[in-house]
Write an enzyme that holds these catalytic residues in place. Structure first.
Site, mmCIF file in Angstrom:
data_model
loop_
_atom_site.group_PDB
_atom_site.id
_atom_site.type_symbol
_atom_site.label_atom_id
_atom_site.label_comp_id
_atom_site.label_asym_id
_atom_site.label_seq_id
_atom_site.Cartn_x
_atom_site.Cartn_y
_atom_site.Cartn_z
ATOM 1 C CG PHE A 1 9.565 -35.293 16.187
ATOM 2 C CD1 PHE A 1 10.175 -34.536 15.199
ATOM 3 C CD2 PHE A 1 9.709 -34.872 17.503
ATOM 4 C CE1 PHE A 1 10.916 -33.403 15.502
ATOM 5 C CE2 PHE A 1 10.446 -33.741 17.827
ATOM 6 C CZ PHE A 1 11.049 -33.004 16.825
ATOM 7 C CD GLU B 1 -1.455 -47.493 4.627
ATOM 8 O OE1 GLU B 1 -1.351 -48.703 4.417
ATOM 9 O OE2 GLU B 1 -0.922 -46.629 3.911
ATOM 10 C CB CYS C 1 4.242 -41.903 4.956
ATOM 11 S SG CYS C 1 2.843 -41.876 3.837
ATOM 12 C CB VAL D 1 -4.749 -40.509 2.016
ATOM 13 C CG1 VAL D 1 -5.287 -39.168 2.497
ATOM 14 C CG2 VAL D 1 -3.573 -40.933 2.884
ATOM 15 C CB ALA E 1 3.865 -35.277 12.484
ATOM 16 C CG LEU F 1 7.662 -33.062 5.211
ATOM 17 C CD1 LEU F 1 8.798 -32.333 4.505
ATOM 18 C CD2 LEU F 1 7.443 -34.420 4.565
ATOM 19 C CB ALA G 1 -9.710 -43.433 -5.526
ATOM 20 C CG PHE H 1 3.441 -50.972 6.331
ATOM 21 C CD1 PHE H 1 2.314 -50.820 5.547
ATOM 22 C CD2 PHE H 1 3.636 -50.086 7.374
ATOM 23 C CE1 PHE H 1 1.394 -49.816 5.795
ATOM 24 C CE2 PHE H 1 2.722 -49.066 7.633
ATOM 25 C CZ PHE H 1 1.594 -48.938 6.846
ATOM 26 C CB THR I 1 3.919 -37.061 -2.794
ATOM 27 O OG1 THR I 1 3.598 -37.566 -1.471
ATOM 28 C CG2 THR I 1 2.840 -36.111 -3.225
HETATM 29 P P1 NAD Z 1 -1.979 -44.020 -3.176
HETATM 30 O O1 NAD Z 1 -0.882 -44.304 -4.125
HETATM 31 O O2 NAD Z 1 -2.653 -45.138 -2.452
HETATM 32 O O3 NAD Z 1 -3.131 -43.194 -3.931
HETATM 33 C C1 NAD Z 1 -2.901 -42.130 -4.798
HETATM 34 C C2 NAD Z 1 -3.869 -42.241 -5.975
HETATM 35 O O4 NAD Z 1 -3.790 -41.042 -6.762
HETATM 36 C C3 NAD Z 1 -3.564 -43.393 -6.946
HETATM 37 O O5 NAD Z 1 -4.680 -44.267 -7.000
HETATM 38 C C4 NAD Z 1 -3.310 -42.705 -8.290
HETATM 39 O O6 NAD Z 1 -3.801 -43.420 -9.409
HETATM 40 C C5 NAD Z 1 -4.059 -41.400 -8.116
HETATM 41 N N1 NAD Z 1 -3.623 -40.307 -9.007
HETATM 42 C C6 NAD Z 1 -2.359 -39.853 -9.216
HETATM 43 N N2 NAD Z 1 -2.375 -38.812 -10.074
HETATM 44 C C7 NAD Z 1 -3.658 -38.597 -10.426
HETATM 45 C C8 NAD Z 1 -4.325 -37.655 -11.279
HETATM 46 N N3 NAD Z 1 -3.652 -36.699 -11.918
HETATM 47 N N4 NAD Z 1 -5.673 -37.743 -11.391
HETATM 48 C C9 NAD Z 1 -6.369 -38.699 -10.740
HETATM 49 N N5 NAD Z 1 -5.802 -39.598 -9.935
HETATM 50 C C10 NAD Z 1 -4.461 -39.559 -9.759
HETATM 51 O O7 NAD Z 1 -1.366 -42.982 -2.122
HETATM 52 P P2 NAD Z 1 -1.834 -42.742 -0.604
HETATM 53 O O8 NAD Z 1 -1.229 -43.755 0.303
HETATM 54 O O9 NAD Z 1 -3.319 -42.525 -0.579
HETATM 55 O O10 NAD Z 1 -1.098 -41.365 -0.297
HETATM 56 C C11 NAD Z 1 -1.517 -40.155 -0.903
HETATM 57 C C12 NAD Z 1 -0.796 -39.006 -0.222
HETATM 58 O O11 NAD Z 1 -1.168 -38.960 1.169
HETATM 59 C C13 NAD Z 1 0.728 -39.127 -0.227
HETATM 60 O O12 NAD Z 1 1.266 -37.830 -0.361
HETATM 61 C C14 NAD Z 1 1.052 -39.675 1.133
HETATM 62 O O13 NAD Z 1 2.333 -39.290 1.572
HETATM 63 C C15 NAD Z 1 -0.004 -39.028 2.004
HETATM 64 N N6 NAD Z 1 -0.360 -39.772 3.224
HETATM 65 C C16 NAD Z 1 -0.505 -41.134 3.182
HETATM 66 C C17 NAD Z 1 -0.891 -41.814 4.326
HETATM 67 C C18 NAD Z 1 -1.048 -43.302 4.334
HETATM 68 O O14 NAD Z 1 -1.247 -43.855 5.419
HETATM 69 N N7 NAD Z 1 -0.976 -43.987 3.208
HETATM 70 C C19 NAD Z 1 -1.175 -41.102 5.499
HETATM 71 C C20 NAD Z 1 -1.033 -39.715 5.495
HETATM 72 C C21 NAD Z 1 -0.633 -39.053 4.342
HETATM 73 C C1 UGA Z 2 2.319 -43.202 9.828
HETATM 74 C C2 UGA Z 2 1.914 -42.226 10.934
HETATM 75 O O1 UGA Z 2 1.679 -42.951 12.157
HETATM 76 C C3 UGA Z 2 0.664 -41.456 10.546
HETATM 77 O O2 UGA Z 2 0.364 -40.494 11.549
HETATM 78 C C4 UGA Z 2 0.917 -40.762 9.200
HETATM 79 O O3 UGA Z 2 -0.250 -40.089 8.781
HETATM 80 C C5 UGA Z 2 1.298 -41.802 8.165
HETATM 81 O O4 UGA Z 2 2.491 -42.496 8.611
HETATM 82 C C6 UGA Z 2 1.634 -41.203 6.838
HETATM 83 O O5 UGA Z 2 1.995 -40.056 6.723
HETATM 84 O O6 UGA Z 2 1.513 -42.011 5.931
HETATM 85 P P1 UGA Z 2 1.500 -45.595 9.006
HETATM 86 O O7 UGA Z 2 2.768 -45.586 8.236
HETATM 87 O O8 UGA Z 2 0.254 -45.923 8.297
HETATM 88 O O9 UGA Z 2 1.274 -44.173 9.696
HETATM 89 O O10 UGA Z 2 1.619 -46.633 10.226
HETATM 90 P P2 UGA Z 2 2.324 -46.576 11.676
HETATM 91 O O11 UGA Z 2 1.392 -47.124 12.664
HETATM 92 O O12 UGA Z 2 2.908 -45.256 11.971
HETATM 93 O O13 UGA Z 2 3.496 -47.629 11.492
HETATM 94 C C7 UGA Z 2 4.622 -47.355 10.656
HETATM 95 C C8 UGA Z 2 5.663 -48.441 10.834
HETATM 96 O O14 UGA Z 2 6.277 -48.335 12.102
HETATM 97 C C9 UGA Z 2 5.084 -49.853 10.757
HETATM 98 O O15 UGA Z 2 5.955 -50.665 10.029
HETATM 99 C C10 UGA Z 2 5.009 -50.273 12.208
HETATM 100 O O16 UGA Z 2 5.067 -51.645 12.392
HETATM 101 C C11 UGA Z 2 6.235 -49.563 12.782
HETATM 102 N N1 UGA Z 2 6.137 -49.306 14.234
HETATM 103 C C12 UGA Z 2 5.181 -48.485 14.738
HETATM 104 C C13 UGA Z 2 7.062 -49.894 15.077
HETATM 105 O O17 UGA Z 2 7.966 -50.626 14.637
HETATM 106 N N2 UGA Z 2 6.982 -49.637 16.431
HETATM 107 C C14 UGA Z 2 6.031 -48.824 16.956
HETATM 108 O O18 UGA Z 2 6.018 -48.640 18.197
HETATM 109 C C15 UGA Z 2 5.103 -48.240 16.088
#
Ligand code: NAD
Ligand code: UGA
Length: 472
Positions: free
Chosen positions: A236, A179, A286, A21, A233, A231, A18, A348, A100
């Site tokens: 890049f 985010e 990420c 993502v 995307a 990875l 929860a 961030f 992860t």
């Molecule tokens: P997060 O740390 O905010 O959330 C993960 C949650 O999973 C935690 O609340 C944790 O307690 C829970 N969890 C872990 N193991 C568990 C289990 N066995 N049972 C139940 N709950 C469990 O992480 P996030 O930012 O949501 O990212 C999750 C994944 O999505 C990562 O692999 C990340 O790379 C990917 N991702 C993140 C973003 C982003 O913007 N944050 C965007 C795209 C992809």
């Molecule tokens: C990034 C990707 O944009 C998402 O597509 C992806 O799903 C996500 O990672 C993920 O896998 O977690 P996020 O990290 O939430 O999203 O935010 P971004 O908007 O990408 O910004 C990342 C960092 O780059 C921030 O610190 C931001 O300030 C910086 N940034 C971004 C710059 O310095 N310049 C830019 O032009 C854009």
């Protein structure tokens, strides 16, 4: 009759994790698919309690528009619970959306992803699922992880003690939301990516997204392409930021202006204008983790040059953050010991309360090492989070290092300060009353604008010295 009407209807979804993502993604699925019951589960009781809080300003994730979507669906077909086993048993589709992060010890420490939470959640699904279950990798994972997930599930497949049978299909469905714009990105995605080899399972998952996403934006691939595309995307996107930040440093040395350079090169449609904003380097949970993971994979497959290439994107990012801290010290006559510095923004990026890998952490830590007294203001980040990120409580000094204190607004932060550093581009920092601020500061006073959001003529007009990223 359409071809999809032959697909088994999805009545119930479980999402494990929860977080940033799992929460927003499931809220939007529940919103767009009112006939599906969506349960988001987590081991973290306080996180689930916060998702269930009647005060929507206390949701654990700050994301513009999320509160409205949660208010519409929660209790109707969106549920947050710690009853992981029950939710898995009742689900037709289980999303794995657990963390992860980069491994901190053992083989691959510092680069490989730590897959212990993915493995644990796959084992829980294997143990608790009933009937046929589609298991969807939503977390970002190294390419070929689906084979591990499949192997764990295969071991549980077949007859169960109660005379039932269980079976699984594994799909990869990485998330591309950023985010701060998560709801927008989820409601109107550039693409949805589904990788798998069970064509029917792919169409079942596609049918959920088809409730609001045009079918031509739903890309179907094999499992490995899907895992690797996620990875790639991120790599890049991050590479563009390191590229433009390297050019920002050249601009500062040559009287060129990085914003003009960005506009000039971004007008070439082959390059395009997005992700060319110079700044304090990329943060977030990420980019660094995923590129390092790509580096680790490259080395694993013996591709040393490929590994070194991607590693340099991360190295340039750290360099940018140390460079900013160093130049602040230099402009302040070579010492910040005992000087008060106002830090505006700790998240961030704007519009999130997330501080994972925030550039502010590295920059503030360098300044604390130099003995500075930081007054930190961020509209959404709590004091306890800052203390944990800096490894130091408010007011505390460690080994002759500096100290920090939280400020509840901009004016409190800048009072008596020698310099203001803008590290996150919150909208309120673009409209600061520089004349009023200048009066509160000790002279000569500096503004360090790492996000290009300061009204430069107004700040200079107020008698402040100004450094702005990439402006020679
Ligand atoms: P997060 O740390 O905010 O959330 C993960 C949650 O999973 C935690 O609340 C944790 O307690 C829970 N969890 C872990 N193991 C568990 C289990 N066995 N049972 C139940 N709950 C469990 O992480 P996030 O930012 O949501 O990212 C999750 C994944 O999505 C990562 O692999 C990340 O790379 C990917 N991702 C993140 C973003 C982003 O913007 N944050 C965007 C795209 C992809
Ligand atoms: C990034 C990707 O944009 C998402 O597509 C992806 O799903 C996500 O990672 C993920 O896998 O977690 P996020 O990290 O939430 O999203 O935010 P971004 O908007 O990408 O910004 C990342 C960092 O780059 C921030 O610190 C931001 O300030 C910086 N940034 C971004 C710059 O310095 N310049 C830019 O032009 C854009």
């Amino acid at each position: 009759m359409t071809e999809f009407s032959l697909l088994p209807p999805i009545r119930s979804i479980c999402c494990i994790g929860a977080g940033y993502v799992g929460g927003p993604t499931m809220a939007v699925i529940a919103d767009r698919c009112p006939e599906i019951q969506v349960t988001v589960v987590d081991l973290n009781q306080s996180r689930i309690d916060a998702w269930n809080d009647s005060d929507l300003s206390r949701l654990p994730v700050y994301e513009p528009g999320l509160d409205v979507v949660v208010a519409r669906c929660r209790g109707r077909n969106l549920h947050f619970s710690t009853q992981v086993e029950l939710a898995i048993a009742g689900a037709d589709v289980v999303f794995l959306s657990v963390n992860t992060p980069t491994k901190t010890r053992g083989v691959g420490a510092g680069q490989a992803s730590d897959l212990r939470w993915i493995e644990a959640s796959a084992r829980q699904v294997a143990a608790c699922a009933k009937g046929h279950t589609i298991v969807v990798e939503k977390s970002t994972l190294p390419v070929r992880t689906a084979a591990t997930v499949q192997a764990i599930l295969d071991a549980a497949q077949g007859e169960t003690p109660d005379g039932g049978a269980k079976s699984f299909s594994v799909l990869s469905n990485p998330e591309f939301l950023a985010e701060g714009t998560a709801i927008q990105d989820l409601e109107n995605p550039d693409r949805v990516l589904i990788g798998g080899d069970d064509l029917q399972a792919i169409e079942v998952l596609a049918s959920i997204y088809q409730q609001w996403v045009p079918n031509d934006r739903i890309l179907r691939t094999n499992l490995w392409s899907s895992e690797l595309s996620k990875l790639t995307a991120n790599a890049f996107l991050a590479q563009r930021i390191s590229s433009i930040n390297s050019i920002a440093a050249i601009c500062e040395a040559t009287e060129a202006n990085v914003q003009e350079v960005s506009r000039a090169i971004g007008s070439d449609t082959r390059i395009g204008p997005k992700f060319l904003q110079a700044g304090p380097g990329f943060g977030g949970s990420c980019f660094q983790k995923d590129i390092l993971n790509l580096v680790y994979l490259s080395r694993h497959y013996g591709l040393e040059e490929v590994a070194a290439y991607w590693e340099s994107v991360v190295q340039l990012n750290s360099w940018q953050q140390h460079r900013i801290a160093r130049l602040v010290v230099n402009r302040l006559f070579g010492t910040v010991t005992g000087k008060r510095l106002a830090i505006l923004g700790f998240a961030f990026k704007a519009d999130t309360n997330d501080t994972r890998e925030a550039p502010a952490i590295r920059i503030c830590s360098d300044l604390l090492d130099e003995g500075a007294a930081l007054a930190i203001y961020d509209p959404k980040v709590h004091k306890a989070q800052i203390a944990s990120d800096l490894g130091q409580s408010a007011g505390e000094t460690i080994n002759e290092s500096g100290s920090w204190m939280p400020a509840s607004n901009v004016f409190e932060s800048v009072s008596g300060a020698d310099a203001v550093l803008i590290l996150t581009e919150w909208a309120e920092f673009s409209a600061l009353p520089w004349a009023q601020i200048a009066v509160l500061m000790r002279k000569p006073a500096w503004v360090f604008d790492a996000r290009s959001c300061v009204d430069l003529p107004a700040a200079r007009g107020a008698g402040l010295n100004v450094w702005s990223i990439g402006q020679g």
